[in-house]
Write a protein that holds these residues in place. Structure first.
Motif, mmCIF file in Angstrom:
data_model
loop_
_atom_site.group_PDB
_atom_site.id
_atom_site.type_symbol
_atom_site.label_atom_id
_atom_site.label_comp_id
_atom_site.label_asym_id
_atom_site.label_seq_id
_atom_site.Cartn_x
_atom_site.Cartn_y
_atom_site.Cartn_z
ATOM 1 N N TYR A 192 0.835 -1.204 0.000
ATOM 2 C CA TYR A 192 0.000 0.000 0.000
ATOM 3 C C TYR A 192 0.870 1.255 0.000
ATOM 4 O O TYR A 192 0.644 2.190 -0.786
ATOM 5 C CB TYR A 192 -0.916 -0.006 1.225
ATOM 6 N N GLN A 197 1.159 4.001 -3.164
ATOM 7 C CA GLN A 197 0.529 5.298 -2.968
ATOM 8 C C GLN A 197 1.540 6.439 -2.903
ATOM 9 O O GLN A 197 1.189 7.601 -3.124
ATOM 10 C CB GLN A 197 -0.297 5.285 -1.671
ATOM 11 N N ARG A 232 -0.248 -1.578 -6.952
ATOM 12 C CA ARG A 232 -0.467 -2.183 -5.637
ATOM 13 C C ARG A 232 -0.612 -3.695 -5.750
ATOM 14 O O ARG A 232 -0.094 -4.438 -4.910
ATOM 15 C CB ARG A 232 -1.703 -1.581 -4.974
#
Length: 372
Positions: free
Chosen positions: A134, A138, A309
């Protein structure tokens, strides 16, 4: 003419090569747990099937977990990333509190919940992968910065490792450190930061080894285990005897001698030594082939993901399995210092088995969304 789907080993989007290799390893694991633990279980538990029955129950739970994650909607799987992380931190902290934890071998690594022992460390690997996947997906625009792209994952990984060292679980902390390094390597972290972190990590490991005389002896015992074969080198020497006596075809299932109270942890960390003695070079080669297929398909799934991801998550799950295989084999073959690292799918232990099935479930989930 075979279609591209058939050639890739997939039907209806799921990677059946990966599933098949997993089931073969898990089935072989049940057989070897029965063989390696029977004599000890009969003496200690008055039933030679005691550990086998427990492992079979764990395998059933693991299969359910694998199928659950394989069919779970991706959004639902990814949503609780911080919930995963905080829950694991809470469980790891509970291992430090005597009423909740079980002490074995001088360490508190297990929780006793309703008569079932759980080792949170195995699930911590999965939780760390979900978090790092994650984070790196991101923060790609900021991942090369020190304050935003490097410090947060270091703090999270370091915090988990510190709790493990307090148990103490030296090998578990090193495993998480390796996960962090390898995922940061593909995540885009600056090599300078990674190099410095490796230096700090090596320094911390060296300090911990030097401060503990027994750990110091164990750490260097693998260099010449026959120098002290009755003490720190005993387990590795017995492992060598098991592999050496197996020959090409092995002694036959159930006919191994080292499991008769010569080889400690025969059904857990050193189950491969028993397999080598009883199934020989052919049996060990079959295990290596299954491992190769499993890791080939796992990394192939990671490389075929369009979403960043998904790619990081699949890569991390493949690392959890791959590092487990590599470190366990390195220990039983005397290539690295002996530490408690379970052999995925083969070693006795419910937490490890369920966590490995969980990793495969996530990979099977993502295999349905891969680009050929």
């Amino acid at each position: 003419m075979q279609t591209g789907t058939e050639l890739s080993g997939q039907q209806n989007g799921m990677d059946y090569w990966l599933l098949g290799a997993t089931l073969v390893l898990a089935g072989l694991g049940l057989i070897m747990v029965l063989s390696a633990s029977g004599v000890m279980a009969e003496r200690a538990m008055e039933s030679k099937y005691f550990y086998f029955r427990k492992q079979a129950m764990y395998a059933l739970v693991g299969l359910v977990v694998m199928l659950f994650f394989a069919k779970m909607p991706k959004k639902l799987m990814y949503a609780p990333v911080y919930l995963w992380l905080f829950a694991i931190i809470g469980l790891l902290c509970l291992t430090l509190i005597p009423p909740f934890s079980v002490k074995a071998g001088g360490a508190r690594r297990w929780l006793s919940l309703g008569g079932v022992s759980i080792q949170p460390m195995e699930l911590a690997k999965v939780a760390l992968v979900f978090y790092l996947a994650y984070f790196f997906s991101q923060k790609q625009k900021l991942v090369r910065s020190f304050s935003v792209g490097f410090i947060p994952p270091v703090v999270v990984t370091g915090g988990l490792g510190l709790i493990l060292l307090l148990q103490p679980d030296f090998g578990g902390a090193v495993f998480l450190g390796m996960l962090f390094f390898l995922m940061s390597l593909v995540g885009g972290t600056r090599m300078t930061y990674l190099f410095v972190s490796v230096l700090f990590g090596a320094g911390a490991i060296g300090l911990l080894i030097v401060q503990s005389p027994y750990r110091f002896k164990r750490w260097f015992a693998f260099l010449d285990p026959f120098k002290d074969p009755q003490n720190v080198g005993y387990q590795l020497v017995q492992s060598f005897y098991a592999f050496g006596s197996g020959g090409i075809t092995g002694a036959g299932f159930g006919s191994g001698k080292q499991k008769l109270f010569y080889l400690p942890e025969a059904h857990t960390d050193f189950v491969m030594a028993v397999l080598g003695e009883e199934m020989g070079f052919i049996g060990v080669s079959m295990v290596f082939l299954c491992i190769a297929i499993l890791l080939w398909r796992a990394f192939r799934i990671a490389l075929s993901q369009d979403d960043l991801r998904d790619r990081f998550t699949a890569y991390g799950m493949a690392l959890v399995l791959g590092l487990g295989f590599l470190l366990n084999l390195a220990v039983v073959l005397g290539c690295v210092p002996p530490k408690g690292v379970a052999m995925p799918f083969l070693s006795y232990g419910g937490s490890s088995l369920v966590a490995c099935f969980l990793c495969v479930g996530v990979l099977l989930n993502l295999s349905r969304r891969q680009t050929p």
